[in-house]
Design an enzyme around this catalytic site. Structure first.
Site: not given
Length: 384
Positions: A255, A309, A319, A253
């Protein structure tokens, strides 16, 4: 399986990128329970979390060659050093929209404190997290795998988000939010994120100055545009996943916001699609990752890139990341400054407000590489 997905509306897809499809969000609320421990014990990976092979190929073997910008030059008064930093930013933003900053002025201890408050949020009992869940079309609250919005290609993660108003007279707006949704026990958590958001706001305005310099316009233009903004803070938690080869922590996607300021832990997993391949963004404990969003792409008349990204999940390790999405005030009209446009340069995007784009991505469309174009098509059809 500890996940209920209630849906009635059909899914429509659009081919918007080579080997990339997107799914429109559901038009009504969905109920979701995300318990990674229980999901991991399923014999097969739940189909809702399985991503198409086209989205999973080409796991990064290389690292992004993004510049590392020393922001201390912005206070030095050294115009030559500032111009050099601006040129590095300009080249990165013309190509892929990603760079990292060091000597950014955000205390490392504050960043560490912000990470320490992530686990207490996501370790809460599931019923407590669901009591703070984000409402459909809203910003603030808990989300398990974004299953309140989507029915397939769910990300293997949990998020907790909240709005930070740049001009709010209260110096405890985030504290009050945490106390109201999670209880008095989270007052200290609220104070940590209050300070973190204040630091991110100040940093974002410095970066806006640097971006203006890099574009050759009034140094204070974007600072003034964003100083009364309504930004979004998000804590991301990616549990380990034994079927990590089948899923993603965040799908491909761009942002829709203006600027993203991210700190990722040392596990790694952030990747950028640049030069027709996926490349990794190296985690640097002393640095913050900056990337251009769709709204700033429009503010630069398309010169600076809002890049595709994604985030991978790790088979063995948790994570975490801290994300501050810089946004203008919701009623601000998004248009490039006149002195950015050359005489023969056409406007690439019509005027719009941030609130209208945000509503589109939250209620009607799953953000991808063509969000702006799809938004204007949708907006035009609504006004027919």
């Amino acid at each position: 399986m500890q996940m209920a997905l209630l849906m009635n509306s059909s899914t429509s897809t659009h081919v918007l990128y080579p080997a990339l499809k997107t799914e429109e969000p559901k038009t009504e609320n969905m109920v979701s329970i995300f318990d990674s421990n229980l999901l991991q014990n399923q014999v097969n990976m739940p189909k809702e979390f399985i991503w198409p092979s086209m989205d999973l190929v080409n796991t990064a073997q290389e690292e992004l060659k993004e510049p590392l910008i020393d922001l201390s030059v912005m206070k030095s008064g050294d115009e030559e050093a500032i111009a050099s930093a601006a040129e590095l930013v300009r080249k990165a933003c013309l190509k892929h929209g990603f760079f990292q900053v060091i000597n950014h002025g955000v205390d490392q201890e504050l960043i560490n404190d912000a990470y320490c408050e992530v686990d207490p949020i996501f370790n809460l009992p599931i019923n407590k997290k669901l009591s703070a869940k984000r409402v459909h079309g809203g910003v603030s609250g808990y989300s398990g795998a974004h299953a309140d919005r989507y029915s397939s290609k769910l990300p293997w993660k949990e998020t907790f988000s909240f709005v930070y108003n740049h001009q709010n007279d209260s110096n405890s707006q985030i504290v009050n939010y945490f106390k109201s949704v999670l209880g008095e026990d989270f007052q200290q958590t609220g104070w940590v994120y209050q300070k973190y958001c204040e630091a991110m706001k100040e940093l974002s305005l410095v970066i806006m100055e640097l971006l203006a310099i890099s574009l050759g316009i009034d140094r204070l233009h974007y600072r003034r545009f964003f100083e009364d903004g309504d930004s979004i803070m998000r804590c991301n938690y990616y549990p380990p996943c034994k079927s990590s080869n089948l899923t993603l922590g965040t799908g491909p996607h761009s942002d829709p916001t203006s600027l993203t300021i991210l700190h990722q832990d040392q596990v790694g997993g952030l990747e950028v699609f640049a030069d027709n391949k996926w490349v990794a963004v190296r985690p640097r404990p002393e640095a913050l990752v900056i990337n251009i969003g769709d709204t700033f792409m429009a503010l630069s008349n398309g010169r600076y890139k809002s890049c595709l990204h994604r985030a991978l999940v790790n088979r063995y390790r948790e994570r975490r990341s801290l994300v501050f999405f810089v946004c203008p005030r919701e009623d601000k009209v998004v248009r490039p400054p006149e002195n950015l446009l050359s005489k023969n340069e056409a406007r690439k995007y019509p005027d719009f407000t941030w609130s209208s784009l945000f509503e589109f991505t939250q209620k009607h469309y799953r953000a991808d590489v063509a969000t702006l174009q799809s938004f204007f098509q949708w907006h035009s059809s609504c006004n027919l």
